[in-house]
Design an enzyme around this catalytic site. Structure first.
Site, PDB file in Angstrom:
ATOM      1  N   GLU A 210       5.588 -13.220 -14.163  1.00 22.51           N
ATOM      2  CA  GLU A 210       4.962 -12.146 -13.387  1.00 22.51           C
ATOM      3  C   GLU A 210       4.269 -11.103 -14.239  1.00 22.51           C
ATOM      4  OE1 GLU A 210       7.640  -9.989 -10.825  1.00 22.51           O
ATOM      5  OE2 GLU A 210       9.241 -10.084 -12.287  1.00 22.51           O
TER       6      GLU A 210
ATOM      7  N   LYS B 156       5.354  -3.555  -5.576  1.00 18.40           N
ATOM      8  CA  LYS B 156       6.801  -3.351  -5.689  1.00 18.40           C
ATOM      9  C   LYS B 156       7.532  -3.594  -4.371  1.00 18.40           C
ATOM     10  CE  LYS B 156      10.359  -2.089  -8.085  1.00 18.40           C
ATOM     11  NZ  LYS B 156      10.844  -3.111  -9.006  1.00 18.40           N
TER      12      LYS B 156
ATOM     13  N   TRP C 262      -3.039  -2.484  -1.530  1.00 12.99           N
ATOM     14  CA  TRP C 262      -2.754  -3.874  -1.901  1.00 12.99           C
ATOM     15  C   TRP C 262      -3.367  -4.691  -0.767  1.00 12.99           C
ATOM     16  CZ3 TRP C 262      -0.074  -8.092   0.108  1.00 12.99           C
ATOM     17  CH2 TRP C 262       0.232  -9.102  -0.804  1.00 12.99           C
TER      18      TRP C 262
ATOM     19  N   CYS D  54       0.845  -1.188   0.000  1.00 15.33           N
ATOM     20  CA  CYS D  54       0.000   0.000   0.000  1.00 15.33           C
ATOM     21  C   CYS D  54       0.885   1.243   0.000  1.00 15.33           C
ATOM     22  CB  CYS D  54      -0.932   0.117   1.203  1.00 15.33           C
ATOM     23  SG  CYS D  54      -1.976  -1.306   1.456  1.00 15.33           S
TER      24      CYS D  54
ATOM     25  N   HIS E  54      16.332 -35.084 -15.370  1.00 14.04           N
ATOM     26  CA  HIS E  54      15.829 -35.707 -14.136  1.00 14.04           C
ATOM     27  C   HIS E  54      14.351 -35.418 -13.914  1.00 14.04           C
ATOM     28  CE1 HIS E  54      19.850 -36.911 -13.084  1.00 14.04           C
ATOM     29  NE2 HIS E  54      20.260 -35.688 -13.376  1.00 14.04           N
TER      30      HIS E  54
ATOM     31  N   ASN F  91      -0.661   1.521   5.982  1.00 12.76           N
ATOM     32  CA  ASN F  91       0.084   0.548   5.189  1.00 12.76           C
ATOM     33  C   ASN F  91       0.677  -0.465   6.176  1.00 12.76           C
ATOM     34  OD1 ASN F  91       3.417   0.848   3.705  1.00 12.76           O
ATOM     35  ND2 ASN F  91       1.988  -0.825   3.603  1.00 12.76           N
ATOM     36  N   GLY F  92       0.258  -1.720   6.069  1.00  9.36           N
ATOM     37  CA  GLY F  92       0.786  -2.728   7.000  1.00  9.36           C
ATOM     38  C   GLY F  92      -0.308  -3.694   7.412  1.00  9.36           C
TER      39      GLY F  92
ATOM     40  N   LYS G 194      10.481 -13.363 -14.785  1.00 13.90           N
ATOM     41  CA  LYS G 194      10.034 -12.170 -15.519  1.00 13.90           C
ATOM     42  C   LYS G 194       8.826 -12.505 -16.390  1.00 13.90           C
ATOM     43  CE  LYS G 194      11.509  -9.715 -13.760  1.00 13.90           C
ATOM     44  NZ  LYS G 194      12.463  -9.602 -12.703  1.00 13.90           N
TER      45      LYS G 194
ATOM     46  N   ARG H  59       3.154   0.398  -5.335  1.00 13.03           N
ATOM     47  CA  ARG H  59       3.088  -0.291  -4.038  1.00 13.03           C
ATOM     48  C   ARG H  59       1.794  -1.091  -3.859  1.00 13.03           C
ATOM     49  NH1 ARG H  59       6.778   1.621  -0.482  1.00 13.03           N
ATOM     50  NH2 ARG H  59       5.556   0.789   1.234  1.00 13.03           N
TER      51      ARG H  59
ATOM     52  N   GLU I 284      15.654 -16.212 -13.370  1.00 13.46           N
ATOM     53  CA  GLU I 284      15.184 -14.834 -13.453  1.00 13.46           C
ATOM     54  C   GLU I 284      14.360 -14.621 -14.736  1.00 13.46           C
ATOM     55  OE1 GLU I 284      14.859 -12.471 -11.532  1.00 13.46           O
ATOM     56  OE2 GLU I 284      14.789 -10.650 -12.737  1.00 13.46           O
TER      57      GLU I 284
HETATM   58  C1  F6R Z   1      10.464  -9.607  -9.380  1.00 18.38           C
HETATM   59  C2  F6R Z   1      10.461  -8.755  -8.226  1.00 18.38           C
HETATM   60  C3  F6R Z   1      10.360  -9.363  -6.869  1.00 18.38           C
HETATM   61  C4  F6R Z   1      11.365  -8.703  -5.919  1.00 18.38           C
HETATM   62  C5  F6R Z   1      11.181  -9.218  -4.498  1.00 18.38           C
HETATM   63  C6  F6R Z   1      12.205  -8.630  -3.545  1.00 18.38           C
HETATM   64  O1  F6R Z   1      10.566  -8.880 -10.555  1.00 18.38           O
HETATM   65  O2  F6R Z   1      10.531  -7.565  -8.339  1.00 18.38           O
HETATM   66  O3  F6R Z   1      10.558 -10.742  -6.921  1.00 18.38           O
HETATM   67  O4  F6R Z   1      12.650  -8.963  -6.383  1.00 18.38           O
HETATM   68  O5  F6R Z   1       9.904  -8.891  -4.048  1.00 18.38           O
HETATM   69  O6  F6R Z   1      12.127  -7.247  -3.502  1.00 18.38           O
HETATM   70  P1  F6R Z   1      13.316  -6.369  -2.959  1.00 18.38           P
HETATM   71  O7  F6R Z   1      14.461  -6.520  -3.887  1.00 18.38           O
HETATM   72  O8  F6R Z   1      12.775  -4.971  -2.956  1.00 18.38           O
HETATM   73  O9  F6R Z   1      13.644  -6.870  -1.593  1.00 18.38           O
END
Ligand code: F6R
Length: 618
Positions: free
Chosen positions: A498, A613, A76, A2, A514, A102-103, A495, A27, A491
């Site tokens: 998500e 984020k 969120w 949030c 395997h 937020n929390g 990508k 957020r 990774e």
């Molecule tokens: C994927 C992504 C998330 C963050 C994860 C950790 O694209 O953005 O998997 O990498 O939530 O976030 P941070 O790096 O902010 O601790």
């Protein structure tokens, strides 16, 4: 997660709060709301959906936009589904108080039952509505001012919060407080106005002076009087530091790109340069990193390095494992912060823990750091957001200097984290003598060439679009890599999942036989990183195995490759570099691929569903 914003001062609050919410939408974006106080009435507008949906509501009536005081929220969901009623702000039953939060209040159910027993009823399913009523109840019972009531109420709360509370019976102040979720206060000239936000981006065009609240702190923000900060638990006054903001407006705008993600992918040459700028003296063969230099003994005598992180940052940590073991010969363990913190892990004062986080706010990573500190380990942070909770909680650290990352899918955070880890590993390797001096200088020069190579790679946009077009309708995809590029395969898969919602898995290429090989048929696209270093011959064999089962192969190879070219359905060529630096290049086409597939599928690239984020909840 949030995002919260607020304003109190002499300007119209509406544009400040609403534009602030737009900047904080990374957020959370399942509902949004705003409260404006016009000197008499608190006008509440809120809705399920995004800030643009909220604007449609506020545009229906100018009254909804009136006032020099306001608070806003982009949500969120945690407690209660995203709907109009559960959206913030929430009012107390008396109608006097408004709150944004937020929390998570973990003991909200117990508190709610107590309040119900005292005659309160609730409109929403949220923990936040419980909190605002608790504050009102404390205020009534104690006959105290709002600041004190918030403080007393928070001592009854278990959980995490960043809150802003307004009382229409005392309309010259806003109270904010934090535990586990960030909050920044922008201070206007001569204390004539104040801005409140989850990070400083909503107010950078108004002030560069900012106070970041620390854990367990509460601030009373009073017009013309300034900001008084107290510790929530012991009531002691805190000498709040006003810091100078380093961010500028241009950094947080899209700059002509369709999406933040594309902008951030294209920013990587600069971001990587900014990461090593001032840290590499290639001619002298020196790496300068204050956080490492000042704690060199701890690193050099460490029994092992434990790297903790989540998501993309965890993937960067996996690359770190290869780097530290290869360059500095230090044993490394890489841990999901969320598992590590609850596993009762064995940590000793001879361990160095490196915590990686773009946002610096990830709750699990923060908890892992606290645990490691409590066991006496030295904890080093690799963060992007300056002044973030993790940056402050760690003993020392190195910023990635990637600039604000707003697209929810991490891109430049990943490559800059790897750059920092490379520098540390290389420095330790050179100090320990595990990496030859001559190679050391060569490596540094090659690192300095990476930004121009990324630049070159970014020009293959059209080729990537063609491949994206062919595979955009796939239901499943496999990503394979070996050695330094195994984490890049993970990774790449993350990508794709998500932002395009296509199921994808990353695997070490040799593990395919395997199990996952059973999935291969003519409908399975397999993205293979097959550069001409490390285990090239082995990966060529893996590609043959996929081909023999009619899988479609999209291979990332080194420029001039002949062998894989003969077998693969598509090849993407990357410039030659050191194997240990190759993840900085191989990851670029995978970022672009997932971006274009998501765009072609019409997905919301910068705000994918269910994600946010900064993950400040467990
Ligand atoms: C994927 C992504 C998330 C963050 C994860 C950790 O694209 O953005 O998997 O990498 O939530 O976030 P941070 O790096 O902010 O601790």
């Amino acid at each position: 997660m949030c995002g919260i914003t607020g304003y109190i001062g002499y300007r119209d609050a509406y544009p400040i709060v609403i534009n602030g919410l737009k900047r904080l939408e990374y957020r959370g974006y399942d509902s949004a709301g705003i409260m404006l106080y016009d000197g008499e009435t608190m006008h509440l507008s809120k809705t399920k959906g995004k800030v643009c949906d909220l604007e449609e509501i506020t545009n229906t009536n100018e009254k909804r936009k009136k006032g020099k005081i306001g608070i806003g929220h982009t949500r969120w969901a945690t407690h209660g589904v995203p709907n109009d009623v559960n959206s913030h702000p929430h009012f107390s039953q008396s109608g006097n108080l408004a709150i944004v939060h937020n929390g998570i209040i973990e003991n909200y159910d117990t508190l709610k039952k107590e309040l119900i027993a005292r005659g309160y009823s609730f409109k929403s399913d949220t923990d936040t509505e419980v909190l605002v009523n608790l504050i009102d109840e404390v205020k009534k019972n104690e006959g105290c001012k709002l600041g004190k009531a918030v403080q007393l109420a928070l001592t009854q709360v278990i959980g995490a919060y960043a809150i802003a509370v307004f009382d229409k019976t005392k309309p010259n102040e806003i109270i904010v407080a934090r535990l586990g979720s960030p909050i920044a206060i922008g201070v206007g000239k001569d204390f004539t106005e104040f801005f409140i936000a989850s990070d400083a981006s909503p107010f950078i065009e108004y002030t560069k002076e900012v106070i970041y609240l620390d854990e367990h702190e509460l601030a009373i923000i009073k017009l013309d009087k300034g900001v008084k900060v107290r510790k929530i638990n012991d009531d002691s006054l805190v000498d709040a530091k006003i810091e100078e903001l380093q961010m500028n407006l241009e950094q947080i705008e899209k700059g002509g790109y369709d999406h933040f993600m594309l902008k951030e992918i294209h920013e990587q040459p600069k971001a990587i340069t900014d990461t090593y700028r001032g840290r590499i003296l290639a001619d002298e063969g020196i790496i300068k990193m204050a956080g490492v230099d000042n704690n060199l003994e701890k690193f050099l005598t460490a029994n092992r390095i434990i790297i903790v992180g989540c998501g993309t940052s965890w993937h960067a940590g996996l690359v770190g494992e290869y780097l530290f073991e290869h360059l500095a010969r230090i044993p490394v363990e890489v841990e999901y912060a969320s598992e590590f913190r609850y596993r009762d892990p064995i940590i000793t004062p001879k361990d160095v823990v490196i915590a990686i986080s773009q946002s610096g706010e990830t709750a699990d990573t923060l908890a892992a750091i606290k645990l490691a500190k409590s066991k006496g380990a030295f904890v080093f942070g690799v963060c992007n957001v300056v002044g973030s909770s993790i940056a402050r909680e760690t003993h020392a650290g190195a910023y990635t200097h990637a600039g604000p990352e707003i697209g929810v899918a991490s891109t430049k955070a990943f490559t800059t984290q790897i750059t920092v880890l490379s520098l540390i590993a290389l420095k330790l390797g050179s100090e320990k003598g595990t990496y030859a001096k001559a190679n050391f200088q060569n490596y540094l020069r090659r690192m300095e060439l990476i930004p121009s190579k990324v630049e070159e790679l970014l020009k293959i946009d059209n080729q990537i679009k063609e491949i994206a077009h062919i595979y955009k309708d796939a239901y499943n995809c496999l990503y394979l890599g070996r050695g330094f590029n195994f984490p890049v395969a993970l990774e790449g898969a993350l990508k794709l999942k998500e932002i395009s919602y296509i199921h994808a898995e990353g695997y070490p290429a040799a593990e395919m036989k395997h199990g996952p090989i059973a999935l291969i048929d003519e409908n399975m696209p397999v993205f293979v990183i097959a550069i001409n270093k490390g285990h090239y011959e082995k990966i060529v064999s893996n590609i043959q195995e996929i081909k023999a089962r009619s899988g479609k192969i999209i291979a990332i190879v080194t420029q001039g490759d002949v062998e894989v070219k003969r077998i693969a359905d598509h090849i993407i060529e990357i410039p030659e570099t050191e194997e240990a630096l190759s993840p900085l290049l191989t990851t670029i086409p995978l970022q672009l691929l997932s971006y274009y597939i998501a765009v072609m599928l019409n997905k919301n690239v910068d705000q994918p569903r269910n994600l946010a984020k900064a993950v400040t909840v467990e």
